[in-house]
Design a protein around this motif. Structure first.
Motif, mmCIF file in Angstrom:
data_model
loop_
_atom_site.group_PDB
_atom_site.id
_atom_site.type_symbol
_atom_site.label_atom_id
_atom_site.label_comp_id
_atom_site.label_asym_id
_atom_site.label_seq_id
_atom_site.Cartn_x
_atom_site.Cartn_y
_atom_site.Cartn_z
ATOM 1 N N GLU A 39 0.747 -1.216 -0.155
ATOM 2 C CA GLU A 39 0.121 -0.005 0.013
ATOM 3 C C GLU A 39 0.868 1.235 -0.006
ATOM 4 O O GLU A 39 0.414 2.226 -0.563
ATOM 5 C CB GLU A 39 -0.881 -0.022 1.182
ATOM 6 C CG GLU A 39 -1.983 0.898 1.136
ATOM 7 C CD GLU A 39 -3.243 1.067 2.469
ATOM 8 O OE1 GLU A 39 -4.082 1.887 2.219
ATOM 9 O OE2 GLU A 39 -3.081 0.033 3.136
ATOM 10 N N ASN A 40 2.098 1.194 0.704
ATOM 11 C CA ASN A 40 2.778 2.425 0.699
ATOM 12 C C ASN A 40 3.525 2.844 -0.495
ATOM 13 O O ASN A 40 4.176 3.703 -0.741
ATOM 14 C CB ASN A 40 3.938 2.308 1.888
ATOM 15 C CG ASN A 40 4.920 1.253 1.670
ATOM 16 O OD1 ASN A 40 4.961 0.443 0.600
ATOM 17 N ND2 ASN A 40 5.699 1.033 2.630
ATOM 18 N N THR A 41 3.210 2.095 -1.551
ATOM 19 C CA THR A 41 3.878 2.288 -2.979
ATOM 20 C C THR A 41 2.832 3.326 -3.513
ATOM 21 O O THR A 41 2.997 4.188 -4.645
ATOM 22 C CB THR A 41 3.679 1.167 -3.972
ATOM 23 O OG1 THR A 41 2.438 0.587 -4.176
ATOM 24 C CG2 THR A 41 4.623 0.059 -3.609
ATOM 25 N N LYS A 42 1.514 3.696 -2.923
ATOM 26 C CA LYS A 42 0.520 4.262 -3.340
ATOM 27 C C LYS A 42 0.293 4.297 -4.827
ATOM 28 O O LYS A 42 0.090 5.387 -5.185
ATOM 29 C CB LYS A 42 1.047 5.880 -2.837
ATOM 30 C CG LYS A 42 1.253 6.178 -1.394
ATOM 31 C CD LYS A 42 1.504 7.631 -1.101
ATOM 32 C CE LYS A 42 1.773 7.751 0.464
ATOM 33 N NZ LYS A 42 0.618 7.607 1.391
ATOM 34 N N GLN A 55 -6.226 -3.963 -12.398
ATOM 35 C CA GLN A 55 -6.430 -3.752 -10.848
ATOM 36 C C GLN A 55 -5.334 -3.791 -9.830
ATOM 37 O O GLN A 55 -4.370 -4.614 -10.369
ATOM 38 C CB GLN A 55 -7.669 -5.160 -10.095
ATOM 39 C CG GLN A 55 -8.863 -4.977 -10.755
ATOM 40 C CD GLN A 55 -9.679 -6.135 -10.011
ATOM 41 O OE1 GLN A 55 -9.963 -5.856 -8.978
ATOM 42 N NE2 GLN A 55 -10.213 -7.004 -10.669
ATOM 43 N N ILE A 56 -5.337 -2.831 -8.774
ATOM 44 C CA ILE A 56 -3.987 -3.090 -7.948
ATOM 45 C C ILE A 56 -4.547 -3.468 -6.612
ATOM 46 O O ILE A 56 -5.685 -3.119 -6.026
ATOM 47 C CB ILE A 56 -3.749 -1.586 -7.747
ATOM 48 C CG1 ILE A 56 -3.225 -0.891 -9.147
ATOM 49 C CG2 ILE A 56 -2.640 -1.305 -6.746
ATOM 50 C CD1 ILE A 56 -2.648 0.418 -9.153
ATOM 51 N N ILE A 57 -3.970 -4.713 -6.332
ATOM 52 C CA ILE A 57 -4.029 -5.352 -5.105
ATOM 53 C C ILE A 57 -3.218 -5.013 -4.121
ATOM 54 O O ILE A 57 -1.892 -5.304 -4.442
ATOM 55 C CB ILE A 57 -4.166 -7.008 -5.427
ATOM 56 C CG1 ILE A 57 -5.229 -7.138 -6.603
ATOM 57 C CG2 ILE A 57 -4.746 -7.823 -4.219
ATOM 58 C CD1 ILE A 57 -4.988 -8.615 -7.188
ATOM 59 N N ASN A 58 -3.588 -4.663 -2.669
ATOM 60 C CA ASN A 58 -2.790 -4.273 -1.627
ATOM 61 C C ASN A 58 -2.198 -5.710 -1.128
ATOM 62 O O ASN A 58 -2.943 -6.562 -0.780
ATOM 63 C CB ASN A 58 -3.688 -3.488 -0.781
ATOM 64 C CG ASN A 58 -3.695 -1.983 -1.165
ATOM 65 O OD1 ASN A 58 -2.766 -1.578 -2.015
ATOM 66 N ND2 ASN A 58 -4.574 -1.329 -0.747
ATOM 67 N N LEU A 59 -0.612 -5.464 -0.961
ATOM 68 C CA LEU A 59 -0.251 -6.476 -0.382
ATOM 69 C C LEU A 59 0.272 -5.975 1.328
ATOM 70 O O LEU A 59 0.926 -5.107 1.420
ATOM 71 C CB LEU A 59 1.197 -6.976 -0.857
ATOM 72 C CG LEU A 59 2.054 -7.879 -0.038
ATOM 73 C CD1 LEU A 59 1.564 -9.193 0.089
ATOM 74 C CD2 LEU A 59 3.405 -7.845 -0.907
ATOM 75 N N ASP A 60 -0.342 -6.550 2.352
ATOM 76 C CA ASP A 60 -0.045 -5.989 3.682
ATOM 77 C C ASP A 60 0.719 -7.003 4.450
ATOM 78 O O ASP A 60 0.196 -7.955 5.262
ATOM 79 C CB ASP A 60 -1.355 -5.825 4.173
ATOM 80 C CG ASP A 60 -1.558 -5.240 5.770
ATOM 81 O OD1 ASP A 60 -0.316 -5.020 6.164
ATOM 82 O OD2 ASP A 60 -2.702 -5.128 6.283
#
Length: 319
Positions: A39-42, A55-60
């Motif tokens: 997510e911090n790639t924004k 789609q952009i899928i967030n990796l946490d």
């Protein structure tokens, strides 16, 4: 055909660096790809107009409580990704975790960096070699970010940006203290610039205490009326402001990557990271600390960046 691309590095800069290689995959198979990124790639803020990305899928996987950490996180991520029914996956890292993940959710074609070879990987050459081997394509490192013309015009009106001035992006922040050039260096550069040119400076930075100190030093200087802070804006709001600028002078930070990708000539102040982070784009012009022949981790040269050298390069690029 559905394709997943895994880019698990942190931050905006690394995400921007990988864009040409990710786009090459989309072009090769004539379909937009899906991204798994932190997510911090924004990424969602600056890739919304990119036709090569679906789609952009967030990796946490945050260190403390990321929902995709550990065994249970692996299973949760697997469940989230399996519903997409991906046919191919391209993994821009050497981690066994993502290789196992791809196999676990039934992706038939897996392309990945060589396993267990993370140490001393060159961020750009490794990606180039990976795409060359996977696609038989030779891709140049030249990321580009697109913005709607209406957004650029709206920013011009909102911030009263004059085309009669030389509008300059100053990227004064940075992800680490050793990357942040002191405020006195920027103030001296502003002084030299205003002696010769009619400039206006947009100050881009994050909001941690050290970055705000640098910002306030500049805003409390004699040149505060020639500057505007952008730290209260989101990345997506800042991008059209950058696009209205003629040139950028930035620490090695997210804004050096964004400005170069927005087609601005960008002077990159390299104090403590490998030089490839500041010269991979044809629009990047790195400056290294006085007395150094190159720069890498632990150069610790932020106090040796010469404002006169910045100005000399600035003048040369404007001519």
């Amino acid at each position: 055909m559905k394709i997943l691309v895994v880019q698990n590095r942190m931050g905006i800069g690394d995400m921007v660096i990988f864009l040409p290689f990710i786009e090459a995959i989309s072009k090769k198979f004539d379909t937009p790809v899906n991204l798994l990124v932190k997510e911090n790639t924004k990424a969602k803020e600056y890739l919304k107009n990119n036709k090569y990305i679906d789609q952009i899928i967030n990796l946490d996987r945050n260190k403390e409580k990321g929902i995709h950490k550990g065994v249970f996180g692996f299973l949760k991520l697997s469940k989230e990704l399996k519903k997409y029914k991906f046919d191919k996956i391209f993994i821009f890292n050497s981690s066994l975790r993502y290789n196992l993940l791809a196999k676990y959710i039934g992706i038939k074609e897996i392309k990945q960096y060589p396993l267990f070879r993370k140490k001393n990987q060159h961020i750009i050459l490794t990606a180039k070699n990976f795409i060359n081997k996977s696609l038989n394509e030779d891709i140049e490192s030249d990321p580009k970010i697109l913005i709607e013309k209406s957004e650029i015009e709206n920013a011009k009106k909102k911030f009263g940006i004059s085309e009669n001035k030389i509008n300059v992006l100053l990227g004064i922040g940075g992800s680490g203290d050793t990357k942040r050039i002191p405020s006195k260096t920027f103030i001296e550069f502003i002084k030299l610039s205003l002696e010769k040119y009619d400039c206006f400076f947009f100050l881009a930075t994050g909001n941690n205490n050290k970055e705000i100190e640098i910002l306030n030093d500049i805003l409390n200087s004699n040149y505060k009326n020639k500057c505007k802070a952008l730290n209260h804006l989101t990345i997506s709001e800042i991008l059209p402001v950058i696009k209205n600028c003629k040139i950028a002078v930035c620490n090695d930070s997210s804004f050096s990557h964004l400005s170069a990708a927005l087609d601005l000539k960008t002077i990159v102040l390299m104090s403590d990271t490998p030089i490839e982070y500041g010269n991979y784009s044809p629009r990047m012009f790195p400056i290294i600390p006085d007395g150094e022949k190159s720069v890498t981790h632990d150069t610790l040269g932020k106090d040796k960046i010469n404002p006169k050298k910045i100005f000399e390069n600035f003048s040369k690029l404007l001519s």
